[in-house]
Design a protein around this motif. Structure first.
Motif, PDB file in Angstrom:
ATOM      1  N   PRO A 311       0.798  -1.232   0.000  1.00 20.41           N
ATOM      2  CA  PRO A 311       0.000   0.000   0.000  1.00 20.41           C
ATOM      3  C   PRO A 311       0.830   1.282   0.000  1.00 20.41           C
ATOM      4  O   PRO A 311       0.306   2.343  -0.362  1.00 20.41           O
ATOM      5  N   VAL A 312       2.108   1.222   0.381  1.00 19.55           N
ATOM      6  CA  VAL A 312       2.908   2.447   0.472  1.00 19.55           C
ATOM      7  C   VAL A 312       3.963   2.547  -0.626  1.00 19.55           C
ATOM      8  O   VAL A 312       4.636   3.573  -0.742  1.00 19.55           O
ATOM      9  N   CYS A 313       4.118   1.510  -1.423  1.00 21.86           N
ATOM     10  CA  CYS A 313       5.197   1.472  -2.422  1.00 21.86           C
ATOM     11  C   CYS A 313       4.752   2.005  -3.777  1.00 21.86           C
ATOM     12  O   CYS A 313       3.643   1.726  -4.226  1.00 21.86           O
ATOM     13  N   ASN A 314       5.631   2.747  -4.427  1.00 22.77           N
ATOM     14  CA  ASN A 314       5.451   2.998  -5.847  1.00 22.77           C
ATOM     15  C   ASN A 314       5.619   1.691  -6.619  1.00 22.77           C
ATOM     16  O   ASN A 314       4.888   1.420  -7.575  1.00 22.77           O
ATOM     17  N   LEU A 315       6.601   0.893  -6.174  1.00 21.66           N
ATOM     18  CA  LEU A 315       6.933  -0.324  -6.899  1.00 21.66           C
ATOM     19  C   LEU A 315       7.587  -1.324  -5.951  1.00 21.66           C
ATOM     20  O   LEU A 315       8.477  -0.964  -5.175  1.00 21.66           O
ATOM     21  N   PHE A 316       7.110  -2.559  -6.006  1.00 19.44           N
ATOM     22  CA  PHE A 316       7.743  -3.668  -5.294  1.00 19.44           C
ATOM     23  C   PHE A 316       8.194  -4.682  -6.342  1.00 19.44           C
ATOM     24  O   PHE A 316       7.376  -5.197  -7.119  1.00 19.44           O
ATOM     25  N   CYS A 317       9.505  -4.945  -6.365  1.00 22.37           N
ATOM     26  CA  CYS A 317      10.056  -5.851  -7.374  1.00 22.37           C
ATOM     27  C   CYS A 317      10.755  -7.015  -6.691  1.00 22.37           C
ATOM     28  O   CYS A 317      11.536  -6.820  -5.747  1.00 22.37           O
ATOM     29  N   TYR A 318      10.484  -8.196  -7.197  1.00 24.36           N
ATOM     30  CA  TYR A 318      11.137  -9.390  -6.676  1.00 24.36           C
ATOM     31  C   TYR A 318      11.897 -10.060  -7.810  1.00 24.36           C
ATOM     32  O   TYR A 318      11.324 -10.422  -8.840  1.00 24.36           O
ATOM     33  N   GLY A 319      13.220 -10.189  -7.637  1.00 22.63           N
ATOM     34  CA  GLY A 319      14.053 -10.869  -8.615  1.00 22.63           C
ATOM     35  C   GLY A 319      14.547 -12.181  -8.041  1.00 22.63           C
ATOM     36  O   GLY A 319      15.236 -12.188  -7.021  1.00 22.63           O
ATOM     37  N   GLN A 320      14.191 -13.271  -8.668  1.00 23.63           N
ATOM     38  CA  GLN A 320      14.626 -14.590  -8.199  1.00 23.63           C
ATOM     39  C   GLN A 320      15.826 -15.036  -9.018  1.00 23.63           C
ATOM     40  O   GLN A 320      15.732 -15.274 -10.225  1.00 23.63           O
ATOM     41  N   VAL A 321      16.968 -15.131  -8.334  1.00 22.41           N
ATOM     42  CA  VAL A 321      18.233 -15.462  -8.983  1.00 22.41           C
ATOM     43  C   VAL A 321      18.424 -16.975  -8.945  1.00 22.41           C
ATOM     44  O   VAL A 321      18.342 -17.596  -7.882  1.00 22.41           O
ATOM     45  N   GLU A 322      18.657 -17.549 -10.125  1.00 22.50           N
ATOM     46  CA  GLU A 322      18.835 -18.996 -10.214  1.00 22.50           C
ATOM     47  C   GLU A 322      20.061 -19.439  -9.421  1.00 22.50           C
ATOM     48  O   GLU A 322      21.136 -18.860  -9.532  1.00 22.50           O
ATOM     49  N   SER A 323      19.879 -20.472  -8.600  1.00 21.42           N
ATOM     50  CA  SER A 323      20.977 -21.030  -7.817  1.00 21.42           C
ATOM     51  C   SER A 323      20.833 -22.547  -7.788  1.00 21.42           C
ATOM     52  O   SER A 323      19.709 -23.055  -7.665  1.00 21.42           O
ATOM     53  N   TRP A 341      -2.446  -6.348  -7.562  1.00 20.86           N
ATOM     54  CA  TRP A 341      -1.657  -5.147  -7.262  1.00 20.86           C
ATOM     55  C   TRP A 341      -0.878  -4.743  -8.525  1.00 20.86           C
ATOM     56  O   TRP A 341      -0.113  -5.527  -9.055  1.00 20.86           O
ATOM     57  N   ASN A 342      -1.092  -3.498  -8.970  1.00 17.61           N
ATOM     58  CA  ASN A 342      -0.420  -3.056 -10.203  1.00 17.61           C
ATOM     59  C   ASN A 342       0.979  -2.505  -9.955  1.00 17.61           C
ATOM     60  O   ASN A 342       1.638  -2.031 -10.882  1.00 17.61           O
ATOM     61  N   ASN A 343       1.437  -2.551  -8.703  1.00 23.90           N
ATOM     62  CA  ASN A 343       2.786  -2.075  -8.407  1.00 23.90           C
ATOM     63  C   ASN A 343       3.733  -3.220  -8.068  1.00 23.90           C
ATOM     64  O   ASN A 343       4.777  -3.016  -7.442  1.00 23.90           O
ATOM     65  N   VAL A 344       3.401  -4.422  -8.492  1.00 21.92           N
ATOM     66  CA  VAL A 344       4.234  -5.597  -8.258  1.00 21.92           C
ATOM     67  C   VAL A 344       4.847  -6.049  -9.581  1.00 21.92           C
ATOM     68  O   VAL A 344       4.150  -6.159 -10.596  1.00 21.92           O
ATOM     69  N   ALA A 345       6.168  -6.285  -9.571  1.00 19.29           N
ATOM     70  CA  ALA A 345       6.866  -6.792 -10.760  1.00 19.29           C
ATOM     71  C   ALA A 345       7.764  -7.947 -10.333  1.00 19.29           C
ATOM     72  O   ALA A 345       8.507  -7.827  -9.354  1.00 19.29           O
TER      73      ALA A 345
END
Length: 367
Positions: A311-323, A341-345
């Protein structure tokens, strides 16, 4: 002569910038400029640029050429083929370090990835005070004396009183002629942003994974900095416990043990509530992990995201790095958030080649 040199210099700079633009994708994925950056410029290694020129043969060694010829055929007679002949004594081609301003590098990134400009929030609530020299006054220190206006005022006085002699022009200001620069303080709206970087440092996140995160963060910083008046960065690392660290520690620390992502979210909530009011700040969260999380912790993570962070973020991004050691399960928990949520990438980063698409996934939203 000077004008020709200036034109040649500008042309050379354009060629260099074109070379950087043409290889930008390589720089994005391999991070060749990391460690070479200052406050405002980045040194990028580019190959020496060959300017086309004529190569003359030896005097009297032949006449004019006849026939159609082949593409790339030498104009000089008797030149050895590449890779043949005696050993040479000339230096080989070198790599040139070219300094590119961060602002220009960010513009190249935006053009390469077709990134939309960000429309900040909070621009009307954060105000900065600036002094502008936009007037004059009769008193002030010598360092602020306005020479042009002072002499213009003295010239008008001497002409009006008949003291000015055009054949022997001399302007002598007196005390009444002297004026000084003056300023007014104005308030300007200022849009500020804060980036919170969250990273899993459990044993399954190795050096290769951290290098991917470091390179990705460099380009994220470059782009978001170009969109805001001010940018702050905070760094949070976690395994089963979360800690706030400085930038250097963030990319170097390594620990072992379990993974509890909710601990990082809790620390992020604490940082935001203490320092960054949502009505004044543009808030960005970039999380990197290999997808491992303690099984019962996923539900707590989703609740914290929905109730406190999204609710407070312009953008929340989650990058999953292959391991090879990570399960890669956590991204599945987050996939349902993209629909509501349109601010999730979200982005999956298999290796360094995936950095390019990851940056586009994150910043292509224009949030």
């Amino acid at each position: 002569m000077t004008q020709n040199i200036d034109k040649d210099l500008q042309r050379f700079k354009q060629i260099v910038r074109g070379k950087v633009r043409g290889n930008l994708r390589k720089y994005i994925t391999h991070g060749e400029m990391l460690g070479r950056k200052g406050r405002e410029v980045v040194s990028i290694p580019v190959p020496n640029i060959e300017i086309p020129h004529f190569r003359h043969g030896k005097k009297g060694s032949g006449g004019s050429g006849q026939g159609e010829g082949e593409v790339g055929q030498s104009l000089g007679p008797g030149e050895p083929e590449e890779g043949t002949g005696e050993a040479g004594n000339e230096a080989g081609r070198h790599i040139r370090e070219v300094e590119v301003p961060l602002e220009e590098l960010a513009a190249m990134l935006g053009e390469e990835l077709v990134l939309p400009n960000i429309i900040p929030k909070g621009a009307e609530t954060l105000v900065s005070q600036k002094d502008r020299y936009n007037s004059v006054r009769q008193v002030g220190p010598d360092s602020l004396r306005h020479f042009k206006r002072t002499y213009k005022k003295a010239l008008k006085r001497q002409i009006a009183t008949g003291q000015y002699n055009p054949s022997k022009p001399m302007v002598v200001p007196n005390r009444d002629d002297t004026v000084y620069k003056s300023w007014t303080t104005i308030s300007e709206p200022q849009a500020n942003a804060v980036i919170l970087y969250l990273m899993d440092i459990s044993g399954s996140m190795g050096e290769e994974q951290k290098e991917i995160v470091r390179t990705t963060a460099f380009w994220i910083n470059a782009w978001i900095s170009s969109q805001y008046n001010g940018l702050q960065k905070r760094y949070i690392v976690h395994d089963a416990m979360a800690h706030e660290v400085d930038e250097e520690t963030f990319f170097r620390i390594r620990e072992s043990g379990g993974t509890r992502i909710s601990s990082a979210y809790g620390k992020a909530i604490q940082v935001l509530e203490q320092s960054y009011p949502v009505e004044d700040w543009n808030i960005y969260i970039f999380q990197f992990s290999d997808g491992d999380n303690w099984g019962d912790d996923n539900r707590e993570c989703l609740n914290m995201l929905k109730d406190k962070l999204l609710p407070v973020c312009n953008l929340f991004c989650y990058g999953q790095v292959e391991s090879p050691y990570g399960s890669g399960e956590y991204v599945r928990e987050l996939m349902g958030l993209e629909d509501s949520w349109n601010n999730v990438a979200l982005s999956l980063i298999e290796d360094k080649q995936g950095i390019y698409e990851c940056i586009k996934d994150f910043l292509g939203t224009g949030k």
